[in-house]
Design a protein around this motif. Structure first.
Motif, short mmCIF file in Angstrom:
data_model
loop_
_atom_site.label_atom_id
_atom_site.label_comp_id
_atom_site.label_asym_id
_atom_site.label_seq_id
_atom_site.Cartn_x
_atom_site.Cartn_y
_atom_site.Cartn_z
N SER A 109 0.83 -1.21 0.00
CA SER A 109 0.00 0.00 0.00
C SER A 109 0.86 1.25 0.00
O SER A 109 0.62 2.20 -0.77
N ILE A 110 1.90 1.27 0.85
CA ILE A 110 2.78 2.43 0.94
C ILE A 110 3.55 2.61 -0.37
O ILE A 110 3.70 3.73 -0.88
N GLY A 111 4.02 1.51 -0.94
CA GLY A 111 4.76 1.56 -2.19
C GLY A 111 3.92 2.13 -3.32
O GLY A 111 4.41 2.94 -4.13
N ARG A 112 2.67 1.72 -3.39
CA ARG A 112 1.78 2.24 -4.44
C ARG A 112 1.54 3.73 -4.27
O ARG A 112 1.51 4.49 -5.25
N LYS A 113 1.37 4.18 -3.03
CA LYS A 113 1.15 5.61 -2.78
C LYS A 113 2.38 6.44 -3.16
O LYS A 113 2.25 7.53 -3.71
N ILE A 114 3.57 5.92 -2.83
CA ILE A 114 4.80 6.64 -3.18
C ILE A 114 4.97 6.69 -4.70
O ILE A 114 5.32 7.74 -5.26
N ALA A 115 4.71 5.56 -5.36
CA ALA A 115 4.82 5.53 -6.83
C ALA A 115 3.82 6.50 -7.46
O ALA A 115 4.15 7.20 -8.43
N GLN A 164 3.27 14.83 0.80
CA GLN A 164 3.09 14.09 2.06
C GLN A 164 3.44 12.63 1.88
O GLN A 164 4.05 12.00 2.75
N SER A 165 3.09 12.06 0.72
CA SER A 165 3.35 10.64 0.47
C SER A 165 4.83 10.32 0.39
O SER A 165 5.24 9.20 0.70
N VAL A 166 5.63 11.31 -0.03
CA VAL A 166 7.08 11.07 -0.11
C VAL A 166 7.80 11.58 1.13
O VAL A 166 9.03 11.68 1.16
N GLY A 167 7.02 11.92 2.18
CA GLY A 167 7.61 12.25 3.47
C GLY A 167 7.95 13.70 3.70
O GLY A 167 8.71 14.01 4.62
N ALA A 168 7.39 14.60 2.89
CA ALA A 168 7.70 16.03 3.05
C ALA A 168 6.79 16.67 4.10
O ALA A 168 6.07 17.62 3.83
N ASN A 169 6.81 16.13 5.31
CA ASN A 169 6.07 16.69 6.44
C ASN A 169 7.09 17.28 7.42
O ASN A 169 7.60 16.60 8.28
#
Length: 225
Positions: free
Chosen positions: A8-14, A187-192
């Motif tokens: 799930s996380i991989g799909r969101k990042i992609a 946000q999905s790539v961690g830019a928080n």
């Protein structure tokens, strides 16, 4: 790659990375098109360079097409999986209390944008490919040989009111899609972090300003042709 896309996380990042890539392209596309309003001669020159440069045509263009297809396919896959995951518990958890209308309807705005892109490809990309690689005319010149054809073709496309209305509506949906997608991608790539507020502000400016710019271009050529 298959392992990443199976999570799930991989799909969101992609999905986020493909979205960021497409947002860079949209900005570049806008910067070229706005030249048709500012300076038609420069627009012709840049369009000819982009349309005949081997690196753009045979390296970047295939990557772009892959990015578009990947983004839409991944979007529909995520929507299906999210719907299955949300199938239970709606009675206790109202989605309208936990998400915006735009975020809940990304699939619909994305679907309309897909239809719009197909029409856009039929309008611009396919005739261009036919002229260059089927007819074999790489000159970019008008039939009479008096200058490049790109500006004249663009203006001609925006003569029918139905096409202008369709383009304006398409960019309204793009704005709605970007208003959620821009910040969601970061946000999905961690830019928080401490820059989140600034990114959100820039995202809102981008998401509204760029589609409005495209709408302005269409209306400008419609009223001035």
């Amino acid at each position: 790659m298959s392992g990443i896309l199976n999570s799930s996380i991989g799909r969101k990042i992609a999905m986020a990375l493909s979205a960021l890539f497409l947002m860079v392209f949209i900005l570049q596309h806008f910067l070229i098109n706005i030249l048709s309003v500012i300076n038609p001669d420069t627009f012709n020159e840049v369009s000819h360079f982009m349309g005949t440069n081997p690196l753009v045509q045979f390296a970047l263009q295939p990557v772009l097409i892959f990015g578009v297809i990947f983004h839409f396919v991944m979007g529909f896959v995520l929507e299906i999986k999210n719907n299955r995951a949300r199938a239970v518990g709606y009675a206790q958890n109202s989605p309208s209390n936990n998400s915006t209308w735009i975020s809940r309807n990304m699939i619909w705005s994305g679907g309309f944008i897909l239809v719009f892109l197909i029409i856009h490809f039929i309008d611009f990309w396919i005739p261009e490919i036919n002229t260059k690689y089927i007819v074999g005319d790489m000159s970019g010149l008008l039939v009479d040989g008096e200058g490049y054809r790109y500006y004249e073709e663009l203006v001609h496309k925006f003569e029918p009111i139905w096409r202008v209305a369709l383009y304006c509506l398409g960019f309204v949906f793009l704005a709605l899609h970007l208003l959620h997608g821009f910040n969601s991608s970061f946000q999905s790539v961690g830019a928080n972090n401490k820059y989140t507020k600034g990114l959100k502000g820039f995202g809102n400016v981008y998401s509204i300003g760029v589609p409005l710019g495209f709408i302005f271009i269409a209306l400008f050529h419609y009223f001035n042709h």
